[in-house]
Design an enzyme around this catalytic site. Sequence first.
Site, PDB file in Angstrom:
ATOM      1  N   THR A  16       0.853  -1.195   0.000  1.00 15.16           N
ATOM      2  CA  THR A  16       0.000   0.000   0.000  1.00 15.16           C
ATOM      3  C   THR A  16       0.882   1.236   0.000  1.00 15.16           C
ATOM      4  OG1 THR A  16       0.013   0.213   2.407  1.00 15.16           O
ATOM      5  CG2 THR A  16      -1.796  -1.060   1.434  1.00 15.16           C
TER       6      THR A  16
ATOM      7  N   CYS B 198      -6.270   6.379   6.808  1.00 12.73           N
ATOM      8  CA  CYS B 198      -6.918   5.343   6.002  1.00 12.73           C
ATOM      9  C   CYS B 198      -6.577   3.974   6.602  1.00 12.73           C
ATOM     10  CB  CYS B 198      -6.399   5.376   4.564  1.00 12.73           C
ATOM     11  SG  CYS B 198      -6.561   6.963   3.752  1.00 12.73           S
TER      12      CYS B 198
ATOM     13  N   HIS C 150      -7.554  -0.916   0.530  1.00 11.17           N
ATOM     14  CA  HIS C 150      -7.144   0.364   1.116  1.00 11.17           C
ATOM     15  C   HIS C 150      -8.353   1.289   1.059  1.00 11.17           C
ATOM     16  CE1 HIS C 150      -4.173   4.059   0.724  1.00 11.17           C
ATOM     17  NE2 HIS C 150      -5.175   4.299   1.538  1.00 11.17           N
TER      18      HIS C 150
END
Lengths: 282, 153
Positions: free
Chosen positions: B16, B22, B39
């Site tokens: 990611t 997040c 994500h």
Amino acid sequence: MSLVDTILPFITELPPFPAVILRVLQLVEDPNSSAQDIVEVIQYDQAITANVLMVCNSAYFGLRQPVTSLRDALVKIGFNRLIEIVLARGSSYIFYQACHGYRLGVGELWRHSVACALLSQILSARLKKEKNPTQFTAALVHDVGKIILSEFVRDHLEEIKNLVQENHHSFIEAEREVLGIDHAELGGKIAERWRFPPNIISGIRYHHTPLSAPTFQELVSIVYLCDLVALMTGFGGGVDGLSYPGYKEVMKQYGLVEKDLEQIVNQLESELKQVDLILNIR
Amino acid sequence: MADMKLTRDGKAVLTTYTLGACIGVVLYDPREKVGGILHFMLPESRMDPQKARLNPWIFADTGLPLFFEEAFRLGGEKKRIWIKVVGGAEVMGDSAYFSIGKRNYLALRKILWFHNFPLLSEAVGGNVNRAVRLEVSTGKLWVRTPWGEDREL
């Protein structure tokens, strides 16, 4: 000699900010100047003009007829977009470099800067303010102090880390305590040397301490909030992470609640293509 | 960012971007070697249902159910799948006004509970940035923070 005395002379080692951009920033604040006046100033800089035309002709804008001049660009993509491209082109060469002390690789500070600048326009619109190139620029360049402070942060990272992790200092407090100056104040000094307009200098200097800003509170608050939102969204987060204070006073002052920040994140996500477009302006 | 990747490709290593507030949801079926990362950025699609149709991965409540479905489609089975969670960091100070990270995490827990998925381990909250890397052949998961070495989760 204190550490600050060692740090400050490095300000002179930064390249100058492009004169044409400073002139543009003066003109956008001048009620007597028109979009045409601004375009005339820009077109004297051939490198910037060539680059802007290339961006206007990229697939992003999907124009049928190629843009051949800045006047043409002004008509086809509009003043705000055109100015944003020019401002990005004028800043990217400074912000694209890595800031190793903050553990930001090549392009990561630039990515954070661009996200912040676009967020400033999204938030301005939400606050029913006009899009404005000065606000865009202040958000774009707010972290300029990191470029110089980075090496010093790297040399003193263990001390800073202890203050942040063990004593729960914010990163900015830890910088100040260990280095004698923080990246916001140092950025303000750089902007003074670059002869930026006073509102942008304030936006840089108070971007982590908006409640202390003596003037230009609104511009400062927008930079402050957009910086936090960019960090929360993971745009160019380095070793400082989210170790910065969130002030409810700023939110209350503008009638904002948590959901507004979520909306802003949502809107930024819709504009990721535009982020990429500006990121590639170099 | 606001995206999902699931694969059975044993050579794949999924990563990611920096997560901030997040959340990276990592899913793995050790027998079928189906692995993936979602994500997501925001807790609830209610704020923008049209966006949720265009890109369901941005919201926890639209992204997660589709993420599970896709894992089943690739051969993952609920009784073997483990879930690990990373991210959800927060700024300092007045958390009620800046609580995207916490709200993301709570939305996730609610959905996992609703779908009856146990949460095997997590690295969430705090003020620190994290990114993750999943090695699909082994199911090994590393969390990277800018402060130091990668840590296996």
